[in-house]
Design a protein around this motif. Structure first.
Motif, PDB file in Angstrom:
ATOM      1  N   ASP A  24       0.885  -1.198   0.434  1.00  0.00           N
ATOM      2  CA  ASP A  24       0.303   0.496   0.371  1.00  0.00           C
ATOM      3  C   ASP A  24       0.820   1.223   0.018  1.00  0.00           C
ATOM      4  O   ASP A  24       0.235   2.783  -0.235  1.00  0.00           O
ATOM      5  CB  ASP A  24      -0.735   0.026   1.213  1.00  0.00           C
ATOM      6  CG  ASP A  24      -2.207  -1.163   1.482  1.00  0.00           C
ATOM      7  OD1 ASP A  24      -3.130  -1.088  -0.266  1.00  0.00           O
ATOM      8  OD2 ASP A  24      -2.264  -1.517   1.946  1.00  0.00           O
ATOM      9  N   VAL A  60       2.187   3.893 -14.830  1.00  0.00           N
ATOM     10  CA  VAL A  60       2.668   3.640 -13.598  1.00  0.00           C
ATOM     11  C   VAL A  60       3.932   4.871 -13.536  1.00  0.00           C
ATOM     12  O   VAL A  60       4.373   4.940 -14.649  1.00  0.00           O
ATOM     13  CB  VAL A  60       3.721   2.675 -13.650  1.00  0.00           C
ATOM     14  CG1 VAL A  60       4.318   2.401 -12.812  1.00  0.00           C
ATOM     15  CG2 VAL A  60       2.268   0.996 -14.168  1.00  0.00           C
ATOM     16  N   THR A  64       2.467   5.485  -7.579  1.00  0.00           N
ATOM     17  CA  THR A  64       1.842   3.753  -7.685  1.00  0.00           C
ATOM     18  C   THR A  64       1.945   2.874  -6.804  1.00  0.00           C
ATOM     19  O   THR A  64       3.151   3.096  -6.355  1.00  0.00           O
ATOM     20  CB  THR A  64       2.419   3.546  -9.427  1.00  0.00           C
ATOM     21  OG1 THR A  64       1.716   4.499 -10.504  1.00  0.00           O
ATOM     22  CG2 THR A  64       1.226   2.150  -9.609  1.00  0.00           C
ATOM     23  N   LYS A  65       0.681   2.745  -6.542  1.00  0.00           N
ATOM     24  CA  LYS A  65       1.022   1.501  -4.730  1.00  0.00           C
ATOM     25  C   LYS A  65       1.271   0.173  -5.677  1.00  0.00           C
ATOM     26  O   LYS A  65       0.486   0.220  -6.763  1.00  0.00           O
ATOM     27  CB  LYS A  65       0.343   1.897  -4.327  1.00  0.00           C
ATOM     28  CG  LYS A  65      -0.086   2.769  -3.446  1.00  0.00           C
ATOM     29  CD  LYS A  65      -1.462   3.083  -2.830  1.00  0.00           C
ATOM     30  CE  LYS A  65      -1.201   4.813  -1.929  1.00  0.00           C
ATOM     31  NZ  LYS A  65      -2.564   4.875  -1.271  1.00  0.00           N
ATOM     32  N   THR A  67      -0.147  -2.466  -4.984  1.00  0.00           N
ATOM     33  CA  THR A  67      -1.307  -2.939  -5.018  1.00  0.00           C
ATOM     34  C   THR A  67      -2.529  -2.230  -5.962  1.00  0.00           C
ATOM     35  O   THR A  67      -2.996  -3.254  -7.197  1.00  0.00           O
ATOM     36  CB  THR A  67      -2.735  -1.788  -3.345  1.00  0.00           C
ATOM     37  OG1 THR A  67      -2.571  -1.492  -4.253  1.00  0.00           O
ATOM     38  CG2 THR A  67      -2.245  -3.087  -2.744  1.00  0.00           C
ATOM     39  N   GLU A  68      -1.909  -1.612  -7.232  1.00  0.00           N
ATOM     40  CA  GLU A  68      -2.968  -0.535  -8.463  1.00  0.00           C
ATOM     41  C   GLU A  68      -1.939  -1.845  -9.210  1.00  0.00           C
ATOM     42  O   GLU A  68      -2.372  -2.561 -10.574  1.00  0.00           O
ATOM     43  CB  GLU A  68      -2.375   0.692  -8.120  1.00  0.00           C
ATOM     44  CG  GLU A  68      -2.973   1.355  -7.168  1.00  0.00           C
ATOM     45  CD  GLU A  68      -2.379   3.086  -7.186  1.00  0.00           C
ATOM     46  OE1 GLU A  68      -3.317   3.990  -7.379  1.00  0.00           O
ATOM     47  OE2 GLU A  68      -1.252   3.329  -7.371  1.00  0.00           O
ATOM     48  N   THR A  70      -0.917  -5.021  -8.751  1.00  0.00           N
ATOM     49  CA  THR A  70      -1.742  -6.005  -8.803  1.00  0.00           C
ATOM     50  C   THR A  70      -3.132  -6.090  -9.582  1.00  0.00           C
ATOM     51  O   THR A  70      -3.081  -7.078 -10.016  1.00  0.00           O
ATOM     52  CB  THR A  70      -1.904  -6.793  -7.508  1.00  0.00           C
ATOM     53  OG1 THR A  70      -0.907  -6.561  -6.658  1.00  0.00           O
ATOM     54  CG2 THR A  70      -1.997  -7.558  -7.403  1.00  0.00           C
ATOM     55  N   GLY A  71      -3.592  -4.520  -9.773  1.00  0.00           N
ATOM     56  CA  GLY A  71      -4.945  -5.033 -10.434  1.00  0.00           C
ATOM     57  C   GLY A  71      -4.345  -4.744 -11.392  1.00  0.00           C
ATOM     58  O   GLY A  71      -5.215  -5.365 -12.124  1.00  0.00           O
ATOM     59  N   ARG A  72      -3.778  -3.919 -12.451  1.00  0.00           N
ATOM     60  CA  ARG A  72      -3.082  -3.809 -13.345  1.00  0.00           C
ATOM     61  C   ARG A  72      -2.720  -5.678 -14.232  1.00  0.00           C
ATOM     62  O   ARG A  72      -3.031  -5.236 -15.753  1.00  0.00           O
ATOM     63  CB  ARG A  72      -2.270  -3.306 -14.076  1.00  0.00           C
ATOM     64  CG  ARG A  72      -2.528  -1.429 -13.468  1.00  0.00           C
ATOM     65  CD  ARG A  72      -1.337  -0.600 -14.074  1.00  0.00           C
ATOM     66  NE  ARG A  72      -1.847   0.619 -14.256  1.00  0.00           N
ATOM     67  CZ  ARG A  72      -2.043   1.821 -12.560  1.00  0.00           C
ATOM     68  NH1 ARG A  72      -1.114   0.852 -12.170  1.00  0.00           N
ATOM     69  NH2 ARG A  72      -2.065   2.671 -12.924  1.00  0.00           N
TER      70      ARG A  72
END
Length: 83
Positions: A24, A60, A64-65, A67-68, A70-72
């Protein structure tokens, strides 16, 4: 699996050893620069055995975190399998 691969890539890229990776926290917390971002993406590609188009990571930034990411990654992988 994806989160673990990203954690491993971040730890490797930024020399964290066994220290925990905060998914995070923005990448800037790891004193990353733009070259680090490119190398991190390459490491993630190697870990996940996938190829990520350059334009998929245009958004990016150092803010950017993970977790973001991961979503991508999930979206990117899902798109590959939809074919």
């Amino acid at each position: 699996m994806i989160e673990t691969a990203i954690q491993k890539a971040i730890a490797e890229q930024f020399g964290l050893g066994d220290a925990p990776v905060n998914l995070d926290a923005p990448l800037s917390e790891y004193d990353a620069d733009s070259l680090d971002l490119v190398e991190l993406v390459m490491t993630i590609e190697d870990e996940l055995k996938i190829e990520i188009p350059d334009d998929a990571f245009d958004a990016v930034t150092l803010g950017t975190k993970p977790t973001e990411l991961t979503g991508r990654k999930l979206v990117e992988i899902a798109a590959k399998f939809k074919g």
